[in-house]
Design a protein around this motif. Structure first.
Motif, PDB file in Angstrom:
ATOM      1  N   MET A   1       0.723  -1.107  -0.071  1.00  0.00           N
ATOM      2  CA  MET A   1      -0.059  -0.233  -0.038  1.00  0.00           C
ATOM      3  C   MET A   1       0.839   1.367   0.160  1.00  0.00           C
ATOM      4  SD  MET A   1      -2.341   2.262   2.269  1.00  0.00           S
ATOM      5  CE  MET A   1      -1.294   2.117   3.516  1.00  0.00           C
ATOM      6  N   MET A   2       1.828   1.343   0.880  1.00  0.00           N
ATOM      7  CA  MET A   2       2.789   2.446   0.820  1.00  0.00           C
ATOM      8  C   MET A   2       3.382   2.721  -0.356  1.00  0.00           C
ATOM      9  SD  MET A   2       2.230   3.296   3.718  1.00  0.00           S
ATOM     10  CE  MET A   2       3.310   4.723   3.984  1.00  0.00           C
ATOM     11  N   ALA A   3       3.703   1.816  -1.192  1.00  0.00           N
ATOM     12  CA  ALA A   3       4.509   2.053  -2.508  1.00  0.00           C
ATOM     13  C   ALA A   3       3.266   2.533  -3.569  1.00  0.00           C
ATOM     14  CB  ALA A   3       5.038   0.797  -3.023  1.00  0.00           C
ATOM     15  N   LEU A   4       2.062   2.375  -3.520  1.00  0.00           N
ATOM     16  CA  LEU A   4       0.860   2.630  -4.229  1.00  0.00           C
ATOM     17  C   LEU A   4       0.260   4.013  -3.862  1.00  0.00           C
ATOM     18  CD1 LEU A   4      -1.295  -0.461  -4.652  1.00  0.00           C
ATOM     19  CD2 LEU A   4      -0.143   0.812  -6.511  1.00  0.00           C
ATOM     20  N   ALA A   5       0.647   4.450  -2.790  1.00  0.00           N
ATOM     21  CA  ALA A   5      -0.003   5.717  -2.065  1.00  0.00           C
ATOM     22  C   ALA A   5       0.433   6.878  -2.804  1.00  0.00           C
ATOM     23  CB  ALA A   5       0.309   5.728  -0.626  1.00  0.00           C
ATOM     24  N   PRO A   6       1.866   7.183  -3.009  1.00  0.00           N
ATOM     25  CA  PRO A   6       2.191   8.223  -3.759  1.00  0.00           C
ATOM     26  C   PRO A   6       1.603   8.370  -5.240  1.00  0.00           C
ATOM     27  CG  PRO A   6       4.165   7.301  -2.883  1.00  0.00           C
ATOM     28  CD  PRO A   6       3.045   6.209  -2.759  1.00  0.00           C
ATOM     29  N   LEU A   7       1.243   7.068  -5.849  1.00  0.00           N
ATOM     30  CA  LEU A   7       0.763   7.267  -7.201  1.00  0.00           C
ATOM     31  C   LEU A   7      -0.760   7.202  -7.116  1.00  0.00           C
ATOM     32  CD1 LEU A   7       3.137   4.304  -7.900  1.00  0.00           C
ATOM     33  CD2 LEU A   7       3.369   6.594  -8.781  1.00  0.00           C
ATOM     34  N   LEU A   8      -1.524   6.628  -6.208  1.00  0.00           N
ATOM     35  CA  LEU A   8      -2.812   6.746  -6.318  1.00  0.00           C
ATOM     36  C   LEU A   8      -3.712   7.579  -5.319  1.00  0.00           C
ATOM     37  CD1 LEU A   8      -3.276   2.790  -6.741  1.00  0.00           C
ATOM     38  CD2 LEU A   8      -3.262   4.505  -8.310  1.00  0.00           C
ATOM     39  N   GLY A   9      -2.711   7.793  -4.129  1.00  0.00           N
ATOM     40  CA  GLY A   9      -3.514   8.433  -2.986  1.00  0.00           C
ATOM     41  C   GLY A   9      -3.651   7.383  -1.951  1.00  0.00           C
ATOM     42  N   ARG A  10      -3.345   7.865  -0.758  1.00  0.00           N
ATOM     43  CA  ARG A  10      -3.369   7.086   0.336  1.00  0.00           C
ATOM     44  C   ARG A  10      -4.624   6.197   0.646  1.00  0.00           C
ATOM     45  NH1 ARG A  10      -4.437   6.355   5.769  1.00  0.00           N
ATOM     46  NH2 ARG A  10      -2.699   5.581   7.158  1.00  0.00           N
ATOM     47  N   GLN A  11      -5.662   6.899   0.510  1.00  0.00           N
ATOM     48  CA  GLN A  11      -7.151   5.991   0.689  1.00  0.00           C
ATOM     49  C   GLN A  11      -7.497   5.116  -0.573  1.00  0.00           C
ATOM     50  OE1 GLN A  11      -8.748   6.455   3.789  1.00  0.00           O
ATOM     51  NE2 GLN A  11      -9.557   4.401   3.023  1.00  0.00           N
ATOM     52  N   VAL A  12      -7.052   5.571  -1.672  1.00  0.00           N
ATOM     53  CA  VAL A  12      -7.383   4.691  -2.713  1.00  0.00           C
ATOM     54  C   VAL A  12      -6.552   3.554  -2.628  1.00  0.00           C
ATOM     55  CG1 VAL A  12      -7.530   4.576  -5.123  1.00  0.00           C
ATOM     56  CG2 VAL A  12      -8.337   6.677  -4.248  1.00  0.00           C
ATOM     57  N   ALA A  13      -5.199   4.077  -2.238  1.00  0.00           N
ATOM     58  CA  ALA A  13      -4.314   2.646  -2.338  1.00  0.00           C
ATOM     59  C   ALA A  13      -4.652   1.625  -1.128  1.00  0.00           C
ATOM     60  CB  ALA A  13      -2.767   3.063  -2.085  1.00  0.00           C
ATOM     61  N   HIS A  14      -5.033   2.236   0.117  1.00  0.00           N
ATOM     62  CA  HIS A  14      -5.528   1.384   0.989  1.00  0.00           C
ATOM     63  C   HIS A  14      -6.723   0.728   0.973  1.00  0.00           C
ATOM     64  CE1 HIS A  14      -7.956   0.521   4.708  1.00  0.00           C
ATOM     65  NE2 HIS A  14      -6.874   0.327   5.188  1.00  0.00           N
ATOM     66  N   ASP A  15      -7.644   1.227   0.217  1.00  0.00           N
ATOM     67  CA  ASP A  15      -8.998   0.404  -0.152  1.00  0.00           C
ATOM     68  C   ASP A  15      -8.661  -0.664  -1.291  1.00  0.00           C
ATOM     69  OD1 ASP A  15     -10.395   2.047   1.598  1.00  0.00           O
ATOM     70  OD2 ASP A  15     -11.097   3.431   0.127  1.00  0.00           O
ATOM     71  N   LEU A  16      -7.770  -0.082  -2.127  1.00  0.00           N
ATOM     72  CA  LEU A  16      -7.632  -1.287  -3.268  1.00  0.00           C
ATOM     73  C   LEU A  16      -6.706  -2.422  -2.635  1.00  0.00           C
ATOM     74  CD1 LEU A  16      -7.618  -1.774  -6.263  1.00  0.00           C
ATOM     75  CD2 LEU A  16      -5.525  -0.630  -6.515  1.00  0.00           C
ATOM     76  N   ILE A  17      -5.747  -2.167  -1.760  1.00  0.00           N
ATOM     77  CA  ILE A  17      -5.018  -3.280  -1.300  1.00  0.00           C
ATOM     78  C   ILE A  17      -6.270  -4.237  -0.210  1.00  0.00           C
ATOM     79  CG2 ILE A  17      -3.113  -3.837   0.110  1.00  0.00           C
ATOM     80  CD1 ILE A  17      -2.692  -3.224  -2.567  1.00  0.00           C
ATOM     81  N   TYR A  18      -6.949  -3.303   0.461  1.00  0.00           N
ATOM     82  CA  TYR A  18      -7.814  -3.962   1.271  1.00  0.00           C
ATOM     83  C   TYR A  18      -8.599  -4.956   0.610  1.00  0.00           C
ATOM     84  CZ  TYR A  18     -11.661  -4.812   4.461  1.00  0.00           C
ATOM     85  OH  TYR A  18     -12.515  -5.432   5.429  1.00  0.00           O
ATOM     86  N   VAL A  19      -9.454  -4.435  -0.635  1.00  0.00           N
ATOM     87  CA  VAL A  19     -10.561  -5.363  -1.315  1.00  0.00           C
ATOM     88  C   VAL A  19      -9.457  -6.471  -1.949  1.00  0.00           C
ATOM     89  CG1 VAL A  19     -11.581  -5.253  -3.360  1.00  0.00           C
ATOM     90  CG2 VAL A  19     -12.031  -3.683  -1.787  1.00  0.00           C
ATOM     91  N   ILE A  20      -8.569  -6.388  -2.389  1.00  0.00           N
ATOM     92  CA  ILE A  20      -7.840  -7.513  -3.143  1.00  0.00           C
ATOM     93  C   ILE A  20      -7.207  -8.509  -2.056  1.00  0.00           C
ATOM     94  CG2 ILE A  20      -5.545  -8.042  -4.500  1.00  0.00           C
ATOM     95  CD1 ILE A  20      -6.054  -5.225  -5.617  1.00  0.00           C
ATOM     96  N   SER A  21      -6.868  -7.903  -1.020  1.00  0.00           N
ATOM     97  CA  SER A  21      -6.350  -8.824   0.131  1.00  0.00           C
ATOM     98  C   SER A  21      -7.442  -9.750   0.716  1.00  0.00           C
ATOM     99  CB  SER A  21      -5.883  -8.232   1.413  1.00  0.00           C
ATOM    100  OG  SER A  21      -4.477  -7.394   0.915  1.00  0.00           O
ATOM    101  N   ARG A  22      -8.614  -9.278   0.821  1.00  0.00           N
ATOM    102  CA  ARG A  22      -9.939 -10.159   1.156  1.00  0.00           C
ATOM    103  C   ARG A  22     -10.357 -11.141   0.080  1.00  0.00           C
ATOM    104  NH1 ARG A  22     -12.924  -8.430   5.785  1.00  0.00           N
ATOM    105  NH2 ARG A  22     -14.551  -9.941   4.827  1.00  0.00           N
ATOM    106  N   GLN A  23     -10.106 -10.674  -0.987  1.00  0.00           N
ATOM    107  CA  GLN A  23     -10.383 -11.506  -2.371  1.00  0.00           C
ATOM    108  C   GLN A  23      -9.458 -12.693  -2.450  1.00  0.00           C
ATOM    109  OE1 GLN A  23     -10.059  -9.835  -5.897  1.00  0.00           O
ATOM    110  NE2 GLN A  23     -10.804 -11.512  -7.293  1.00  0.00           N
TER     111      GLN A  23
END
Length: 92
Positions: A1-23
């Motif tokens: 998530m930390m590597a994605l945050a600068p590119l997508l924004g912290r919240q978007v990166a967090h939500d994306l990783i959360y959803v994919i991790s649950r999947q």
């Protein structure tokens, strides 16, 4: 998530990783495979980069050293504490 945050924004990166991790958890698919196949992530990171990001050695930091210090301090406190002397219970 930390590597994605600068590119997508912290919240978007967090939500994306959360959803994919649950999947990954619910489908028993490797997280790496799901990340590699996700359109938004694969445009930013290839499989090799994702493997490095998921390697625990790269994100555990000083946790091992901190645990060692806490355990050493606890052992030192136990040795210095008079209440521990002779506190072993004799076998019956």
């Amino acid at each position: 998530m930390m590597a994605l945050a600068p590119l997508l924004g912290r919240q978007v990166a967090h939500d994306l990783i959360y959803v994919i991790s649950r999947q990954a958890s619910s489908s028993n698919q490797p997280l790496l495979d799901l990340l590699v196949h996700h359109e938004m992530i694969r445009t930013v990171f290839d499989r090799d980069a994702l493997e490095k990001l998921l390697d625990p050695a790269n994100y555990l930091g000083l946790s091992g050293e901190m645990v060692d210090r806490v355990l050493a301090q606890r052992a030192a406190n136990a040795e210095a504490s008079p209440e521990h002397e002779g506190s072993e219970v004799a076998p019956e």
